[in-house]
Design a protein around this motif. Structure first.
Motif, PDB file in Angstrom:
ATOM      1  N   ILE A 122       0.852  -1.199   0.000  1.00 30.11           N
ATOM      2  CA  ILE A 122       0.000   0.000   0.000  1.00 30.11           C
ATOM      3  C   ILE A 122       0.884   1.244   0.000  1.00 30.11           C
ATOM      4  N   GLY A 124       3.465   3.880  -0.740  1.00 34.04           N
ATOM      5  CA  GLY A 124       4.715   3.821  -1.487  1.00 34.04           C
ATOM      6  C   GLY A 124       5.099   2.404  -1.897  1.00 34.04           C
ATOM      7  N   SER A 125       4.490   1.428  -1.282  1.00 31.58           N
ATOM      8  CA  SER A 125       4.776   0.033  -1.641  1.00 31.58           C
ATOM      9  C   SER A 125       3.793  -0.485  -2.691  1.00 31.58           C
ATOM     10  N   SER A 176       6.410  -4.302   2.017  1.00 31.69           N
ATOM     11  CA  SER A 176       6.128  -3.369   3.113  1.00 31.69           C
ATOM     12  C   SER A 176       7.446  -2.998   3.766  1.00 31.69           C
ATOM     13  N   LYS A 177       7.795  -1.729   3.688  1.00 29.71           N
ATOM     14  CA  LYS A 177       9.065  -1.300   4.279  1.00 29.71           C
ATOM     15  C   LYS A 177       9.077  -1.619   5.771  1.00 29.71           C
ATOM     16  N   SER A 178       8.022  -1.197   6.464  1.00 29.49           N
ATOM     17  CA  SER A 178       7.980  -1.416   7.912  1.00 29.49           C
ATOM     18  C   SER A 178       7.698  -2.875   8.231  1.00 29.49           C
ATOM     19  N   THR A 181       2.533  -2.799   8.384  1.00 26.99           N
ATOM     20  CA  THR A 181       1.340  -2.043   7.993  1.00 26.99           C
ATOM     21  C   THR A 181       0.142  -2.998   7.918  1.00 26.99           C
ATOM     22  N   GLN A 318       0.901  11.033  -3.992  1.00 25.80           N
ATOM     23  CA  GLN A 318       1.570  10.647  -2.749  1.00 25.80           C
ATOM     24  C   GLN A 318       2.923  11.339  -2.625  1.00 25.80           C
ATOM     25  N   GLU A 322       2.360  13.765   0.435  1.00 22.37           N
ATOM     26  CA  GLU A 322       2.885  13.198   1.679  1.00 22.37           C
ATOM     27  C   GLU A 322       4.220  13.861   2.040  1.00 22.37           C
ATOM     28  N   VAL A 451       0.146  10.701   9.134  1.00 26.38           N
ATOM     29  CA  VAL A 451      -0.478   9.427   8.753  1.00 26.38           C
ATOM     30  C   VAL A 451      -0.762   8.581   9.990  1.00 26.38           C
ATOM     31  N   LYS A 455      -4.143   5.874  11.791  1.00 26.53           N
ATOM     32  CA  LYS A 455      -3.829   4.468  12.118  1.00 26.53           C
ATOM     33  C   LYS A 455      -4.146   4.195  13.584  1.00 26.53           C
TER      34      LYS A 455
HETATM   35  O1  LIG Z   1       5.765   0.036   3.093  1.00 21.08           O
HETATM   36  P1  LIG Z   1       4.995   0.192   4.348  1.00 21.08           P
HETATM   37  O2  LIG Z   1       5.857   0.269   5.561  1.00 21.08           O
HETATM   38  O3  LIG Z   1       3.948  -0.902   4.464  1.00 21.08           O
HETATM   39  O4  LIG Z   1       4.231   1.549   4.275  1.00 21.08           O
HETATM   40  C1  LIG Z   1       3.258   1.811   3.327  1.00 21.08           C
HETATM   41  C2  LIG Z   1       2.819   3.253   3.373  1.00 21.08           C
HETATM   42  O5  LIG Z   1       2.094   3.492   4.537  1.00 21.08           O
HETATM   43  C3  LIG Z   1       2.439   4.515   5.441  1.00 21.08           C
HETATM   44  O6  LIG Z   1       1.357   4.772   6.247  1.00 21.08           O
HETATM   45  C4  LIG Z   1       2.993   5.783   4.830  1.00 21.08           C
HETATM   46  O7  LIG Z   1       2.092   6.839   4.897  1.00 21.08           O
HETATM   47  C5  LIG Z   1       3.452   5.613   3.411  1.00 21.08           C
HETATM   48  O8  LIG Z   1       4.459   6.538   3.165  1.00 21.08           O
HETATM   49  C6  LIG Z   1       3.944   4.230   3.160  1.00 21.08           C
HETATM   50  O9  LIG Z   1       4.442   4.120   1.859  1.00 21.08           O
END
Ligand SMILES: O=P(O)(O)OC[C@H]1O[C@H](O)[C@H](O)[C@@H](O)[C@@H]1O
Length: 528
Positions: A122, A124-125, A176-178, A181, A318, A322, A451, A455
């Motif tokens: 979602i 950026g991913s 997903s970077k983190s 999500t 975005q 963003e 953001v 959440k």
């Molecule tokens: O790639 P992720 O860690 O799943 O994040 C996905 C997205 O969600 C976040 O809430 C940010 O607002 C975005 O900048 C990011 O690209």
């Protein structure tokens, strides 16, 4: 300005790069020389800040992070040998993995080839891979890509139903970077269940692109997924298209990722020049600043006159909003910055909202994206001497003129054709323009604190839902909304409780509603 003066202004400000065949025309933005001069000190600072960023400064101070997307296409610029090696090895790994998948060397357990990809991610991913797939995927790609970019059950069903008969040959890329999500996590769980439902071992189909040590990374490693690719701490989601996030899906669709990287690298070089008039990203930032008084007072409408670039404005939405939409500036001052971005494509949108742009509230500036090549091969005539492409080109020129006559400013970006090189260049152009503009208005363009609020609020609602269900499960008699809210201990959240109950009821889940649905005081709620 008369025709001769305007023609002179057009020539004075026209930017052209022969290598890319790229033009930028800002002549229809009505700034004057005094404005450009007045902004020069800010630009001097922005250029210096950008140079420091590229050298590895902590350009995202809130998150204590470097900002390194420029290194992705020129690893020699990376601030340490380790980062340089990481970048090079990742692209090599992507290439190697892609070759093996496309040759059938890596194949699904019950089929000789992979045929499809489900990409789960979602923001950026997702937006970069979606934009690039739409722009560059061949008509018959070796692997066809499908996106799950939400936690919408019906949206997930749609993809899974379409792929029902090909799931056994469908790769799943979870991005997903983190790695935490909720939306992609949910998508992954549902897709995994669907594979299990078809007696398929998900781990033989699944790939993760995520930060090392994230929940997703740990899961992928513990379940021995097909592959994992890294997402770096120093690349933000919205600038990740030229990292593994964008490169792996692109390569698997048969898109030339080296050409994308090369196009971006050339544009990076062009936009590193410390001279506004000879730096297309600076020219964009200047124009945006002029249009909105450095406060985003005008919206950015982006209209590519080419179907394949349809998702560019969505991608830019975005990247721009963003990055620039911030309450506080870098000194902690309340500034409410940002630039709103929207648009789809021309000439289609001329038959939708361009009426308002031409005659209505003048709260925008336009960016036309023009592609010189109409199509590959010759075009039939639709009128004597006139082709479809002539119409498209004429409509772009006509709209630009019609807007200008009514004091609506516009920028025109022109590329020779839509190909991996020019798409890479466009991505790099806007990344740099956003970065420079961020420095001009003194905001941190690389964090997104706003953001988090939504959440967190969603998590609170889901918590409340669990409590509501628990109270109802322990009740023998139906309760009114007021009674239910009291028992949950959240009388001040009665509206949220009502909405939770209504949603559960609409989905046949654990809740029964009796009474007049339009008269909330009459409702009697019980467990099913
Ligand atoms: O790639 P992720 O860690 O799943 O994040 C996905 C997205 O969600 C976040 O809430 C940010 O607002 C975005 O900048 C990011 O690209």
């Amino acid at each position: 300005m008369d025709a001769a003066a305007l023609w002179q202004r057009y020539q004075d400000w026209l930017y052209y790069d022969e290598g890319l065949g790229f033009y930028l025309d800002v002549s229809r933005m009505r700034f004057d020389d005094a404005f450009v001069e007045a902004l020069q000190p800010k630009f001097d600072r922005a250029f210096a800040d950008m140079a420091a960023l590229e050298e590895g400064a902590i350009a995202n101070p809130d998150e204590n992070r470097m900002v390194g997307h420029y290194w992705l296409r020129d690893p020699d610029l990376a601030p340490t040998p380790e980062i340089k090696q990481d970048i090079i090895q990742t692209v090599e790994k992507i290439e190697d993995f892609t070759k093996k998948v496309l040759s059938g060397n890596i194949h699904p357990p019950q089929a000789s080839r992979f045929t499809d990809i489900i990409s789960i991610g979602i923001g950026g991913s997702a937006l970069g891979p979606q934009f690039v797939a739409e722009a560059l995927s061949p008509d018959f790609p070796p692997l066809a890509i499908h996106f799950i970019d939400n936690t919408d059950p019906a949206g997930i069903d749609r993809i899974l139903t379409r792929l029902r008969n090909r799931l056994a040959s469908t790769l799943v890329i979870v991005i997903s970077k983190s790695g935490g999500t909720p939306e992609p996590r949910n998508g992954m769980i549902e897709v995994k269940k669907a594979y299990a439902g078809h007696n398929l071992d998900f781990s033989k189909y699944a790939i993760a692109i995520t930060s090392e040590g994230s929940n997703l990374d740990n899961l992928a490693k513990s379940e021995n997924w097909l592959a994992t690719f890294p997402m770096y701490d120093w690349v933000g989601g919205r600038t990740s298209e030229l990292s593994a996030v964008g490169l792996l899906p692109a390569a698997l669709q048969g898109i030339d990722i080296w050409a994308m990287l090369a196009g971006a690298k050339v544009m990076d070089t062009l936009t590193r020049v410390h001279d506004v008039k000879n730096n297309p990203a600076a020219m964009l930032a200047l124009s945006w600043y002029f249009a909105g008084n450095g406060r985003g007072e005008k919206d950015m409408v982006v209209l590519p006159y080419k179907d394949s670039l349809l998702l560019f404005s969505r991608y830019l939405q975005q990247l721009v909003m963003e990055s620039l939409g911030k309450e506080k500036d870098l000194d902690g001052k309340t500034v409410y910055q940002g630039i709103a971005v929207y648009g789809n494509k021309g000439s289609t949108d001329q038959h939708a909202y361009v009426q308002q742009l031409r005659e209505g509230v003048a709260n925008f500036f336009m960016t036309f994206i023009e592609v010189l090549e109409d199509r590959q091969g010759a075009s039939p005539e639709v009128e004597p001497g006139v082709t479809c492409g002539d119409y498209l080109s004429g409509l772009l020129q006509g709209t630009r003129l019609a807007l200008y006559e009514n004091h609506r400013d516009s920028i025109t970006v022109t590329i020779p054709q839509v190909n991996p090189r020019t798409v890479g260049a466009l991505i790099a152009l806007y990344e740099r323009a956003v970065g420079l503009y961020g420095f001009l208005v003194n905001v941190n363009a690389y964090h997104q604190p706003g953001v988090e609020a939504g959440k967190k609020a969603a998590a609170v609602i889901l918590d409340l839902q669990r409590q509501v269900c628990q109270v109802l499960a322990n009740e023998s008699k139906p309760l009114s909304l007021t009674q239910l809210a009291e028992k949950v201990g959240a009388s001040d959240r009665i509206e949220a409780i009502y909405k939770i109950v209504r949603h559960l009821y609409a989905n046949g889940r654990s809740v029964k509603l009796q009474g007049n649905l339009g008269d909330l005081n009459s409702l009697q709620i019980s467990a099913l």
